[in-house]
Motif scaffolding. Structure first.
Motif, short mmCIF file in Angstrom:
data_model
loop_
_atom_site.label_atom_id
_atom_site.label_comp_id
_atom_site.label_asym_id
_atom_site.label_seq_id
_atom_site.Cartn_x
_atom_site.Cartn_y
_atom_site.Cartn_z
N ALA A 1 0.83 -1.21 0.00
CA ALA A 1 0.00 0.00 0.00
C ALA A 1 0.87 1.26 0.00
O ALA A 1 0.58 2.23 -0.72
N GLU A 2 1.94 1.26 0.79
CA GLU A 2 2.82 2.43 0.85
C GLU A 2 3.52 2.64 -0.49
O GLU A 2 3.71 3.78 -0.92
N VAL A 3 3.88 1.56 -1.15
CA VAL A 3 4.52 1.68 -2.46
C VAL A 3 3.52 2.16 -3.50
O VAL A 3 3.80 3.07 -4.29
N GLU A 4 2.32 1.57 -3.48
CA GLU A 4 1.31 1.93 -4.48
C GLU A 4 0.94 3.41 -4.42
O GLU A 4 0.65 4.03 -5.45
N TYR B 1 -3.34 -3.29 -9.70
CA TYR B 1 -3.61 -4.67 -9.30
C TYR B 1 -2.26 -5.33 -9.07
O TYR B 1 -1.38 -5.27 -9.94
N TRP B 2 -2.08 -5.96 -7.90
CA TRP B 2 -0.79 -6.57 -7.57
C TRP B 2 -0.78 -8.05 -7.93
O TRP B 2 -1.70 -8.80 -7.59
N SER C 1 -6.10 -3.93 -5.74
CA SER C 1 -5.27 -2.82 -5.22
C SER C 1 -4.91 -3.08 -3.78
O SER C 1 -5.67 -3.69 -3.02
N ALA C 2 -3.73 -2.63 -3.37
CA ALA C 2 -3.29 -2.79 -1.98
C ALA C 2 -3.87 -1.70 -1.08
O ALA C 2 -3.80 -1.81 0.15
N ILE C 3 -4.43 -0.67 -1.67
CA ILE C 3 -5.01 0.44 -0.89
C ILE C 3 -6.49 0.17 -0.72
O ILE C 3 -7.26 0.16 -1.70
N LYS C 4 -6.90 -0.07 0.51
CA LYS C 4 -8.30 -0.44 0.77
C LYS C 4 -9.07 0.74 1.37
O LYS C 4 -8.52 1.66 1.93
#
Length: 393
Positions: free
Chosen positions: A168-171, A187-188, A390-393
């Motif tokens: 999430a921090e990278v995205e 999308y990871w 996505s890693a950001i929820k």
């Protein structure tokens, strides 16, 4: 006559009253002429002196009750000064270039107080030393598509090639800006971040791709190596539609059908994957070896052959290419190992007109949907499924 206790209490009260009316040590002393003395100059340096400073954090120097005259930040080992800029009002200074990993920096600041007196302030700090650094590797490589651009189906992929724990921090530091603006998302897949629009890109779109990862903590001692900004151009829309029922492939250029050609898809034991495929590589002459996806010599289904006008559409051996041996079946039956077979003239035409990022949609092949992880299986998930990746929820 007062009692002794009463007289003593009265004297104490009088003494306190006299103390309250006099000036003590905490009161500001008047300067000459009875004027208030100017407060002393104060210089602050951030980050504070110490270890494990993030190199992406700028060094800032601020002054109160005075003005900065000069500031120098020097790499202690190399003796090289770090670039910085003094604010026009002289009240602050900040570095204008990032620091390096695993380096010690000396800070020296000079200021002049409102009273005209000079002040010097020093500090020393050391930046973090990552266990490993992650590069923002881009797929497709920008240099490979500089001249021809990419097709409307092209996903943008950052392949970091190292474990990414803090996805999430990278995205948050990754972006794709499309002109004209189009909705898209990340999308990871393992340690790769894929970006695609909700629908295929519009022809003529410009994509500005940015990774501001320098100093970003990927987790487990891994930090971003450097920032990266690249630009892609989307060329005309080319979409091929291969139908296993009709054994025909129709080619659409900017929405208009310009050609139809007979094909042969994968046979029952090796059916072509369903769904949207994206061309990822092309070779005028190419040796196809099933061992590249795990079926090696001596195993059932092994093959190795030299083919012409080949364009890869998945990472497990699916291509669009010429196959003289299947010309008799093209347009009537599926006999390939999963590829889309064409005759020589059609394969050459297809090769010359379609390229990286263009789309091949496969229907009625009898195969399973192209997996999302199979290089560019990015169009297999629905838009809601894609957003959930996505890693950001």
């Amino acid at each position: 006559m007062f009692p002794k206790k009463t007289l003593l209490s009265a004297l104490l009260i009088a003494g306190l009253a006299l103390s309250a009316c006099s000036s003590g040590d905490n009161a500001a002393a008047p300067s000459e002429g009875g004027k208030q003395a100017a407060p002393g100059v104060s210089v602050s340096i951030e980050p504070a002196a110490g270890q494990n400073v993030n190199p992406a954090t700028p060094i800032t120097v601020k002054v109160t009750n005075g003005k900065l005259s000069d500031v120098t930040v020097t790499n202690a080992a190399k003796g090289k000064a770090v670039k910085g800029e003094l604010a026009a009002d002289g009240l602050s200074w900040a570095t204008t270039e990032p620091l390096g990993y695993g380096s010690t920096y000396k800070v020296l600041a000079h200021a002049t107080g409102a009273d005209g007196k000079p002040v010097e302030q020093q500090s020393q700090l050391t930046t973090i030393s990552p266990k490993q650094q992650a590069n923002a590797n881009l797929i497709p490589a920008p240099a490979s598509v500089k001249d021809n651009g990419v097709g409307v189906g092209q996903p943008i992929v950052f392949d970091f090639k190292v474990p990414v724990k803090n996805k999430a921090e990278v995205e948050k530091q990754l972006s794709v800006e499309s002109t004209p603006k189009q909705e898209g998302g990340w999308y990871w897949i393992d340690n790769s971040a894929h970006y695609r629009p909700k629908e295929y890109w519009q022809a003529g779109t410009t994509l500005k791709v940015t990774a501001k990862i320098y100093g970003v903590d990927f987790g487990n001692g891994v930090f971003g190596a450097e920032d990266r900004v690249e630009t892609y151009k989307v060329h005309d829309s080319w979409i091929a539609k291969a139908d296993g029922n009709t054994e025909q492939m129709q080619i659409f250029h900017n929405g208009e059908m310009v050609k139809s050609m007979p094909i042969s898809l994968g046979k029952d034991s090796t059916p072509t994957h369903l769904g949207a495929h994206v061309i990822s590589d092309k070779h005028e002459h190419y040796t196809m070896d099933s061992c590249t996806y795990g079926v090696c010599q001596g195993q059932p289904g092994y093959y190795k052959s030299n083919e012409n006008w080949s364009q890869r559409i998945s990472n497990d051996g699916e291509f669009v290419h010429e196959n003289p041996n299947s010309v008799g079946a093209q347009g009537s039956s599926n006999v390939s190992h999963g590829c889309i077979n064409l005759n020589g003239a059609n394969a050459q035409w297809f090769y010359q007109n379609l390229g990286l990022g263009d789309v091949v949609e496969v229907t009625n092949s009898g195969g399973k949907p192209l997996p999302v992880w199979d290089l560019y299986g990015d169009w297999s998930p629905t838009w809601e499924q894609w957003k959930a990746g996505s890693a950001i929820k």
